[in-house]
Design a protein around this motif. Structure first.
Motif, PDB file in Angstrom:
ATOM      1  N   SER A  33      -2.804  11.157  -7.429  1.00 18.45           N
ATOM      2  CA  SER A  33      -3.460  10.510  -6.391  1.00 18.45           C
ATOM      3  C   SER A  33      -4.363   9.815  -6.453  1.00 18.45           C
ATOM      4  CB  SER A  33      -4.219  12.658  -5.284  1.00 18.45           C
ATOM      5  OG  SER A  33      -5.223  12.468  -6.879  1.00 18.45           O
ATOM      6  N   ALA A  34      -4.872   9.050  -7.656  1.00 22.39           N
ATOM      7  CA  ALA A  34      -5.722   8.884  -8.476  1.00 22.39           C
ATOM      8  C   ALA A  34      -5.000   6.809  -7.688  1.00 22.39           C
ATOM      9  CB  ALA A  34      -5.900   8.070  -9.648  1.00 22.39           C
ATOM     10  N   PRO A  35      -4.076   6.801  -7.228  1.00 23.40           N
ATOM     11  CA  PRO A  35      -3.907   5.217  -6.697  1.00 23.40           C
ATOM     12  C   PRO A  35      -4.140   5.715  -5.326  1.00 23.40           C
ATOM     13  CG  PRO A  35      -2.284   5.345  -8.360  1.00 23.40           C
ATOM     14  CD  PRO A  35      -2.245   7.022  -7.835  1.00 23.40           C
ATOM     15  N   THR A  36      -4.020   6.849  -4.692  1.00 25.71           N
ATOM     16  CA  THR A  36      -3.891   7.169  -3.013  1.00 25.71           C
ATOM     17  C   THR A  36      -6.050   6.991  -3.012  1.00 25.71           C
ATOM     18  OG1 THR A  36      -1.739   8.419  -3.116  1.00 25.71           O
ATOM     19  CG2 THR A  36      -3.392   8.683  -1.385  1.00 25.71           C
ATOM     20  N   VAL A  37      -6.965   6.843  -3.323  1.00 24.22           N
ATOM     21  CA  VAL A  37      -7.763   7.920  -3.558  1.00 24.22           C
ATOM     22  C   VAL A  37      -8.634   5.542  -3.191  1.00 24.22           C
ATOM     23  CG1 VAL A  37     -10.190   7.164  -4.355  1.00 24.22           C
ATOM     24  CG2 VAL A  37      -8.146   9.505  -4.581  1.00 24.22           C
ATOM     25  N   LEU A  38      -7.762   4.984  -4.963  1.00 25.00           N
ATOM     26  CA  LEU A  38      -7.835   3.907  -4.978  1.00 25.00           C
ATOM     27  C   LEU A  38      -7.387   3.236  -4.104  1.00 25.00           C
ATOM     28  CD1 LEU A  38      -8.094   1.306  -7.460  1.00 25.00           C
ATOM     29  CD2 LEU A  38      -6.131   0.973  -6.771  1.00 25.00           C
ATOM     30  N   ALA A  60      -5.949   3.551 -11.921  1.00 23.98           N
ATOM     31  CA  ALA A  60      -6.112   3.995 -10.935  1.00 23.98           C
ATOM     32  C   ALA A  60      -4.206   4.520 -11.272  1.00 23.98           C
ATOM     33  CB  ALA A  60      -6.280   4.004 -10.031  1.00 23.98           C
ATOM     34  N   GLY A  61      -3.938   3.670 -11.689  1.00 25.24           N
ATOM     35  CA  GLY A  61      -2.550   3.155 -12.296  1.00 25.24           C
ATOM     36  C   GLY A  61      -2.140   4.286 -13.020  1.00 25.24           C
ATOM     37  N   LYS A  62      -2.656   3.698 -14.312  1.00 20.56           N
ATOM     38  CA  LYS A  62      -2.463   4.841 -15.266  1.00 20.56           C
ATOM     39  C   LYS A  62      -2.744   6.347 -14.892  1.00 20.56           C
ATOM     40  CE  LYS A  62      -3.098   1.016 -18.531  1.00 20.56           C
ATOM     41  NZ  LYS A  62      -4.225   0.392 -19.546  1.00 20.56           N
ATOM     42  N   ALA A  63      -4.103   6.722 -14.677  1.00 19.45           N
ATOM     43  CA  ALA A  63      -4.370   8.194 -13.939  1.00 19.45           C
ATOM     44  C   ALA A  63      -3.171   8.564 -13.869  1.00 19.45           C
ATOM     45  CB  ALA A  63      -5.790   8.435 -13.005  1.00 19.45           C
ATOM     46  N   GLY A  64      -2.727   7.736 -12.446  1.00 24.15           N
ATOM     47  CA  GLY A  64      -1.549   8.511 -11.737  1.00 24.15           C
ATOM     48  C   GLY A  64      -1.410   9.586 -10.765  1.00 24.15           C
ATOM     49  N   GLN A 124     -10.987  14.842  -7.765  1.00 25.74           N
ATOM     50  CA  GLN A 124      -9.785  15.545  -8.567  1.00 25.74           C
ATOM     51  C   GLN A 124      -8.690  14.972  -8.354  1.00 25.74           C
ATOM     52  OE1 GLN A 124     -11.759  17.529 -11.121  1.00 25.74           O
ATOM     53  NE2 GLN A 124      -9.520  17.453 -12.158  1.00 25.74           N
ATOM     54  N   VAL A 125      -8.179  14.078  -9.836  1.00 23.61           N
ATOM     55  CA  VAL A 125      -7.061  14.426  -9.324  1.00 23.61           C
ATOM     56  C   VAL A 125      -6.026  15.495  -9.370  1.00 23.61           C
ATOM     57  CG1 VAL A 125      -5.273  12.148 -10.151  1.00 23.61           C
ATOM     58  CG2 VAL A 125      -6.890  11.458 -10.566  1.00 23.61           C
ATOM     59  N   ILE A 126      -4.995  14.919  -8.209  1.00 21.39           N
ATOM     60  CA  ILE A 126      -4.022  15.699  -8.181  1.00 21.39           C
ATOM     61  C   ILE A 126      -2.280  15.462  -9.099  1.00 21.39           C
ATOM     62  CG2 ILE A 126      -2.249  16.727  -6.830  1.00 21.39           C
ATOM     63  CD1 ILE A 126      -4.499  16.790  -4.422  1.00 21.39           C
ATOM     64  N   GLU A 127      -2.175  15.856  -9.848  1.00 23.14           N
ATOM     65  CA  GLU A 127      -0.559  15.482 -10.507  1.00 23.14           C
ATOM     66  C   GLU A 127       0.719  15.457  -9.518  1.00 23.14           C
ATOM     67  OE1 GLU A 127       0.088  16.633 -14.330  1.00 23.14           O
ATOM     68  OE2 GLU A 127      -2.365  16.158 -15.220  1.00 23.14           O
ATOM     69  N   GLN A 128       0.981  14.642  -9.526  1.00 25.18           N
ATOM     70  CA  GLN A 128       2.527  14.674  -8.298  1.00 25.18           C
ATOM     71  C   GLN A 128       2.285  15.023  -7.074  1.00 25.18           C
ATOM     72  OE1 GLN A 128       5.487  13.402  -9.546  1.00 25.18           O
ATOM     73  NE2 GLN A 128       4.684  13.070 -10.921  1.00 25.18           N
ATOM     74  N   PRO A 129       1.576  15.289  -6.596  1.00 23.09           N
ATOM     75  CA  PRO A 129       1.035  14.931  -5.250  1.00 23.09           C
ATOM     76  C   PRO A 129       2.694  15.470  -4.901  1.00 23.09           C
ATOM     77  CG  PRO A 129       0.121  13.210  -5.338  1.00 23.09           C
ATOM     78  CD  PRO A 129       0.544  13.503  -7.112  1.00 23.09           C
ATOM     79  N   ASP A 130       2.754  15.995  -3.037  1.00 23.89           N
ATOM     80  CA  ASP A 130       3.625  16.119  -2.452  1.00 23.89           C
ATOM     81  C   ASP A 130       2.866  14.832  -1.412  1.00 23.89           C
ATOM     82  OD1 ASP A 130       2.308  17.324  -0.870  1.00 23.89           O
ATOM     83  OD2 ASP A 130       3.269  19.455  -0.963  1.00 23.89           O
ATOM     84  N   GLU A 169       0.755  -1.444   0.164  1.00 23.27           N
ATOM     85  CA  GLU A 169       0.069  -0.149  -0.024  1.00 23.27           C
ATOM     86  C   GLU A 169       0.912   1.479  -0.016  1.00 23.27           C
ATOM     87  OE1 GLU A 169      -2.664  -3.607   1.736  1.00 23.27           O
ATOM     88  OE2 GLU A 169      -0.338  -2.460   2.065  1.00 23.27           O
ATOM     89  N   THR A 170       1.924   1.419   0.520  1.00 18.07           N
ATOM     90  CA  THR A 170       2.928   2.300   0.685  1.00 18.07           C
ATOM     91  C   THR A 170       3.034   2.844  -0.747  1.00 18.07           C
ATOM     92  OG1 THR A 170       3.999   1.923   2.873  1.00 18.07           O
ATOM     93  CG2 THR A 170       5.046   2.915   1.504  1.00 18.07           C
ATOM     94  N   LEU A 171       3.402   1.751  -1.836  1.00 16.47           N
ATOM     95  CA  LEU A 171       3.973   1.904  -3.327  1.00 16.47           C
ATOM     96  C   LEU A 171       2.991   2.867  -3.741  1.00 16.47           C
ATOM     97  CD1 LEU A 171       6.811  -0.326  -3.947  1.00 16.47           C
ATOM     98  CD2 LEU A 171       7.089   2.035  -3.882  1.00 16.47           C
ATOM     99  N   VAL A 172       1.908   2.390  -3.999  1.00 17.82           N
ATOM    100  CA  VAL A 172       0.666   2.506  -4.740  1.00 17.82           C
ATOM    101  C   VAL A 172       0.184   3.737  -4.081  1.00 17.82           C
ATOM    102  CG1 VAL A 172      -2.269   2.088  -4.684  1.00 17.82           C
ATOM    103  CG2 VAL A 172      -0.329   0.029  -4.308  1.00 17.82           C
ATOM    104  N   THR A 173      -0.162   3.748  -2.648  1.00 18.13           N
ATOM    105  CA  THR A 173       0.016   5.721  -2.052  1.00 18.13           C
ATOM    106  C   THR A 173       0.967   6.450  -3.007  1.00 18.13           C
ATOM    107  OG1 THR A 173      -1.190   4.923  -0.317  1.00 18.13           O
ATOM    108  CG2 THR A 173      -0.446   6.710  -0.230  1.00 18.13           C
ATOM    109  N   ALA A 174       2.249   6.016  -2.622  1.00 16.63           N
ATOM    110  CA  ALA A 174       3.052   6.956  -2.613  1.00 16.63           C
ATOM    111  C   ALA A 174       4.133   6.834  -3.479  1.00 16.63           C
ATOM    112  CB  ALA A 174       3.719   7.964  -1.461  1.00 16.63           C
TER     113      ALA A 174
END
Length: 381
Positions: free
Chosen positions: A317-322, A311-315, A355-361, A122-127
């Motif tokens: 923050s999408a995987p975080t929500v998933l 979600a992975g392809k969207a990149g 709403q997907v955030i691109e390159q979230p910190d 989940e750590t890699l999925v999230t960030a």
């Protein structure tokens, strides 16, 4: 003697890690972190007597402190979890934490240049973008404990990554692999928890039944091996003998085979780059199987797998929500608050509303994670 810090010690991977350490005379359990299952933790720490114990909260800390039969440092909370993961005495961190709680300790362990045996997908999925950037910066290899990623890691040893064509990740199919969509209506929790091949914890067993576990593994493989999603295939393999495969540019395919025993990839990650005798189970006897079966995994039958790819392809923050939506939905199912099919419905709704955030910190990731959980739980509180 190598010192091991085990995070998530009372889960399935944690328990099996203890069994492996007991068989490795040159390794010792230095620190043990757990959540709230004091009695389970007590039995494990009494076996290996780690110097440092980290509990999930104050109550668990005070309880285990009273019950242990030897002197140990006992702490609690996220700060202690991060401290023990980066401690100077720690050589290897086994991250077997369940869920996105493993993110911050992983980052701290990387920044302290620890060898990391990684079971917290989940750590890699999230960030994944943050974790891999830090791993590259500090020269740290994340050694996968999941059987599928450990298999890919072994297939790639000594090979040139640029000659890798695609990854083929195998899936047992989970508890309901032979059910139709219609037959999934009204299935019971007790049946969902009966995995046909593997001995795992409740959450990952449900994830296996929905095929979300495989979806999360696809995202994890994308980051670990830097492979685009269109080069990662998933197929059903009911016997769980071939754990994953790698196809190269000359169309040669390398596969890693073994018995379905998680202690084998755990030991591989602990002893890497060496291999050590394994005495906890019997080796693979292919004559007992005689036939191995492979089937296509349909996105229509397993929509959680589809959502993970999307979600992975969207990149961003999408995987975080998933991941957050899935963790909450699975727990609601285990608590008998929703049906099995409502798990995927809640995840889909969360993804559609986001709403997907691109390159979230890191701050944005943690905020999205918490917001997703709160939105779902507000309906069921």
């Amino acid at each position: 003697m190598k010192n091991i810090t085990l995070l998530g010690g009372t889960g399935s991977i944690g328990e099996q890690t203890v069994e492996v350490i007991e068989q490795l005379p040159e390794y010792r359990l230095f620190a043990f972190a757990f959540g709230k299952r004091v009695d389970k933790a007590l039995g494990l720490v009494e076996r290996l007597k780690p110097e440092w114990i980290v509990a999930g909260d104050r109550q668990a800390k005070e309880e285990i402190e009273k019950k242990i039969s030897y002197q140990a440092k006992v702490s609690y909370g996220m700060e202690a979890l991060c401290e023990v993961a980066s401690n100077d005495q720690t050589d290897i961190v086994v991250n077997a934490l369940l869920g996105s709680i493993g993110l911050q300790p992983t980052l701290d362990a990387i920044r302290s240049r620890k060898q990391i045996a990684f079971a917290n997908k989940e750590t890699l999925v999230t960030a994944g973008h943050l974790v891999m950037a830090e791993a590259k910066k500090y020269g740290v290899d994340l050694l996968p404990v999941d059987s599928e990623h450990a298999a890919i890691h072994q297939c790639l040893r000594g090979e040139k990554r640029e000659q890798m064509n695609r990854l083929i990740v195998t899936a047992s199919g989970g508890s309901f692999r032979d059910y139709s969509r219609d037959e999934l209506v009204g299935v019971k929790k007790e049946d969902a928890l009966k995995h046909p091949n593997w001995d795992m914890g409740a959450k990952i067993t449900i994830d296996s039944a929905t095929m979300m576990n495989k979806g999360l593994e696809v995202i994890e493989a994308h980051w670990l091996f830097q492979v685009p999603y269109n080069k990662i295939d998933v197929i059903m393999h009911k016997e769980s003998v071939i754990h994953s495969m790698v196809e190269f540019n000359d169309l040669s395919v390398m596969a890693q085979l073994g018995t379905p025993d998680m202690r084998i990839p755990i030991q591989y990650a602990l002893t890497y780059p060496n291999r050590t005798d394994f005495s906890l189970s019997e080796g693979l006897d292919l004559l007992k199987f005689r036939e191995l079966h492979f089937n296509e995994l349909s996105f229509e039958r397993f929509p959680c797998l589809r959502m993970a790819y999307e979600a992975g392809k969207a990149g961003g923050s999408a995987p975080t929500v998933l991941n957050a939506a899935n963790e909450v939905a699975v727990q609601l199912f285990l608590d008998d608050q929703i049906t099995f099919l409502e798990i995927e419905q809640l995840i889909e709704e969360a993804l559609q509303k986001h709403q997907v955030i691109e390159q979230p910190d890191l701050e944005s990731i943690l905020a999205v994670d918490q917001d997703t959980r709160k939105r779902i739980l507000s309906v069921y509180s």
